[in-house]
Motif scaffolding. Structure first.
Motif, mmCIF file in Angstrom:
data_model
loop_
_atom_site.group_PDB
_atom_site.id
_atom_site.type_symbol
_atom_site.label_atom_id
_atom_site.label_comp_id
_atom_site.label_asym_id
_atom_site.label_seq_id
_atom_site.Cartn_x
_atom_site.Cartn_y
_atom_site.Cartn_z
ATOM 1 N N SER A 78 0.832 -1.210 0.000
ATOM 2 C CA SER A 78 0.000 0.000 0.000
ATOM 3 C C SER A 78 0.860 1.250 0.000
ATOM 4 N N ASN A 214 -7.246 3.944 -0.233
ATOM 5 C CA ASN A 214 -8.452 3.213 0.141
ATOM 6 C C ASN A 214 -9.072 2.416 -0.999
ATOM 7 N N VAL A 216 -10.067 -0.350 -3.601
ATOM 8 C CA VAL A 216 -10.087 -1.812 -3.561
ATOM 9 C C VAL A 216 -10.198 -2.392 -4.965
ATOM 10 N N LEU A 220 -7.822 -5.219 -6.841
ATOM 11 C CA LEU A 220 -8.567 -6.487 -6.823
ATOM 12 C C LEU A 220 -8.622 -7.124 -8.207
ATOM 13 N N ASN A 228 -1.676 -8.329 -2.173
ATOM 14 C CA ASN A 228 -2.654 -7.537 -1.435
ATOM 15 C C ASN A 228 -2.181 -6.138 -1.125
ATOM 16 N N PRO A 231 -6.294 -2.446 2.309
ATOM 17 C CA PRO A 231 -7.749 -2.672 2.289
ATOM 18 C C PRO A 231 -8.119 -3.993 1.617
ATOM 19 N N LEU A 232 -7.413 -4.321 0.564
ATOM 20 C CA LEU A 232 -7.722 -5.542 -0.181
ATOM 21 C C LEU A 232 -7.527 -6.782 0.680
ATOM 22 N N LEU B 115 -14.435 -0.114 2.124
ATOM 23 C CA LEU B 115 -14.581 -1.549 2.336
ATOM 24 C C LEU B 115 -14.576 -1.883 3.832
ATOM 25 N N ASP B 219 -17.492 -0.918 -3.328
ATOM 26 C CA ASP B 219 -16.893 -1.414 -2.084
ATOM 27 C C ASP B 219 -17.936 -1.748 -1.015
#
Lengths: 280, 282
Positions: A78, A214, A216, A220, A228, A231-232, B115, B219
């Motif tokens: 991240s 933030n 995803v 993803l 990852n 958040p994921l 999320l 999300d």
């Protein structure tokens, strides 16, 4: 005359209402903290069991969450993805905004480029998602490098709009003086324009950071669960948490923490950045 | 000669960036359009099917329901978010104690990831709220699950919109109120005829922003309902992701994405036209 008196008078009813309303913001956070610190045995089925303060503030859940979700790796990914996106965006977007902004009035190519890039704002990720999954896989950039590259493209419309808007306030005379002294376009940009864009760099950094940190959906679908981000990881390891909500909430809190700490220190900068970006 | 060299630098900057932008924005957009005329599953070979995907879209009840849900969410959400954040902004902009701390605290939801926020609220709706209301979980109820999604989306979006309204309110000069007070404007009238017209541009930004974000919701669906119960909360983005990537409907969902794109552009343009024309009238 009376103004000094008026200034000291606070509107207490509104203040009190706002303090009460704060419950709606803080309750979910309170819930996250108390559940994250509790052991599963303390979570009786009653609401008191869930919402009471933990008997002992144990860090066990966090230790386990760090292990289960491979926390440090996700955090590192991240941080790297966000930092690289911000760095490249600031350099590339300000540079291209400079090229466009200074030639828009006189040249069609640049005017067209401006509208071409800015109109990209209307293209939601959901539309590009399916073809991009194929494209990044074929180019072998279904990894953090590809994600950064995509972010640089996705944030380009907004950032170019912001930078060209800001550029209008920087007088051309400054550059012309440098030109007379024999400075090239390239060095004029780095020596004069780039530093003058300081406030806009901050805004771009804040908006890009909030969006990418933030996010995803992009990691993803592009990295399809192999790598990852923070958040994921919450999504990927959802099944591992099972019904151990204490473990899950410890992990959620860990995922929220970097941003909360950052906000604590840079609150003014962040809020100003968001305002600058939205209003322009 | 000197001028020519300058222009060369500008072009050297512009062209690579345009290539990059084309490669990862326009090219996939065109690609999506091409796939929408095929029966591609996302792997292996595919045939051209012409406009059949588009014809099927309009008779597919799952697609229809996802549009219905997404519009419902976007409309109710936009109203709830803008009313509440306008009230909150007026309160936070009045002469209150702890002003900057309160503003800082009310902004927190916006910095958190949607999320994770969704997961926390998932727990709240499943275990806390039913206990208080003595009923089953909203998330398990076909008629109520979408309201839970509105609540969670609003919780985060209000923070952002409030800050924008506050910055709007700060552009209203104090002497306007003083002049208004002489004419007897106070309370609702003061807001209706003085404040609101002056912050109209900020209202436009917020309407467009919240509508667009809600139309693209993903999300929150992922962490709250995963489209359930009984596909009642499947947003368009979620359906494209789910069935397009894992459900073998690559071609069909590409057609869905093309329509979705047209819908988003149309709504954004209409909204801006309508609100801008009202700005000018005021």
């Amino acid at each position: 005359m009376a103004t000094s008196k008026v200034k000291e008078k606070f509107n207490w009813p509104v203040t009190i209402l706002l303090l009460i309303g704060l419950v709606s913001v803080l309750f979910p956070l309170y819930m996250t903290v108390v559940i994250a610190f509790k052991s599963p045995t303390e979570m009786t089925t009653s609401i008191e069991g869930i919402l009471s303060l933990p008997q002992t503030w144990s860090l066990d859940n966090f230790a386990k969450a760090i292990e289960v979700t491979d926390f440090w790796h996700s955090l590192l990914n991240s941080v790297l993805i966000t930092a690289a996106t911000i760095g490249i965006s600031i350099v590339v977007h300000s540079l291209v905004a400079y090229a466009i902004g200074r030639n828009m009035a006189s040249r069609k190519t640049f005017r067209f480029s401006y509208f071409y890039i800015v109109s990209g704002m209307f293209v939601p990720f959901a539309i590009l998602m399916l073809p991009l999954v194929k494209e990044t896989a074929q180019l072998h950039i279904d990894n953090p490098v590809g994600v950064v590259l995509l972010y640089v493209v996705f944030y380009m419309p907004m950032n170019v709009l912001l930078y060209t808007g800001y550029l209008k306030n920087i007088p051309v005379a400054l550059e012309e003086a440098a030109r007379v002294d024999g400075s090239t376009t390239w060095s004029t940009f780095w020596r004069i324009i780039f530093p003058l864009m300081g406030p806009m760099h901050a805004t771009v950094a804040v908006l890009t950071a909030l969006g990418t940190w933030n996010d995803v959906m992009t990691p993803l679908v592009i990295m399809s669960g192999n790598i990852n981000t923070l958040p994921l990881a919450q999504l990927t390891f959802q099944t591992q948490f099972g019904t151990n909500y204490n473990l899950a909430f410890a992990s959620y809190l860990l995922a929220m923490l970097p941003m909360l700490v950052f906000y604590l220190f840079a609150q003014k900068k962040i809020i100003n950045g968001v305002i600058n970006g939205a209003v322009k | 000669m000197h001028f020519g060299k300058n222009m060369r630098t500008y072009y050297l900057i512009l062209i690579p960036v345009l290539v990059l932008f084309f490669a990862f924005n326009t090219f996939p957009l065109i690609n999506g359009l091409i796939y929408s005329f095929t029966n591609s599953k996302g792997y292996g070979g595919f045939d051209w099917v012409g406009l059949r995907n588009y014809a099927d879209l309009f008779s597919d009840s799952r697609v229809g329901n996802s549009y219905l849900f997404t519009f419902k969410l976007a409309l109710l959400g936009t109203v709830v978010i803008n009313v509440l954040s306008l009230v909150l902004a007026l309160a936070l902009n009045s002469k209150i104690k702890f002003k900057s701390s309160l503003r800082g605290l009310y902004f927190i939801p916006n910095i958190l990831g949607a999320l994770v926020v969704g997961y926390v609220f998932n727990y709240f709706f499943t275990y806390i709220l039913p206990y208080l209301t003595h009923s089953t979980s909203m998330l398990a109820d076909k008629g109520w699950a979408w309201v839970a999604v509105v609540v969670v989306c609003a919780w985060q979006a209000i923070a952002m919109n409030t800050i924008i309204y506050i910055s709007g309110l700060q552009t209203v000069p104090e002497d306007i109120y003083e002049a208004g007070a002489l004419d007897g404007a106070s309370g609702w009238n003061k807001f209706r005829y003085l404040t609101f017209p002056l912050i109209m541009p900020f209202f436009t930004i917020n309407m467009v922003l919240s509508m667009k974000n809600l139309l693209m919701v993903f999300d929150q669906i992922m962490s709250l309902t995963q489209g359930g119960p009984a596909q009642s909360t499947e947003s368009i983005s979620y359906l494209i992701y789910n069935n397009g990537l894992a459900g073998g409907q690559f071609g069909f969902q590409s057609a869905n994405a093309v329509i979705f794109f047209i819908v988003i552009v149309t709504i954004s343009v209409l909204q801006m036209r309508f609100l801008n024309s009202r700005e000018e009238q005021l």
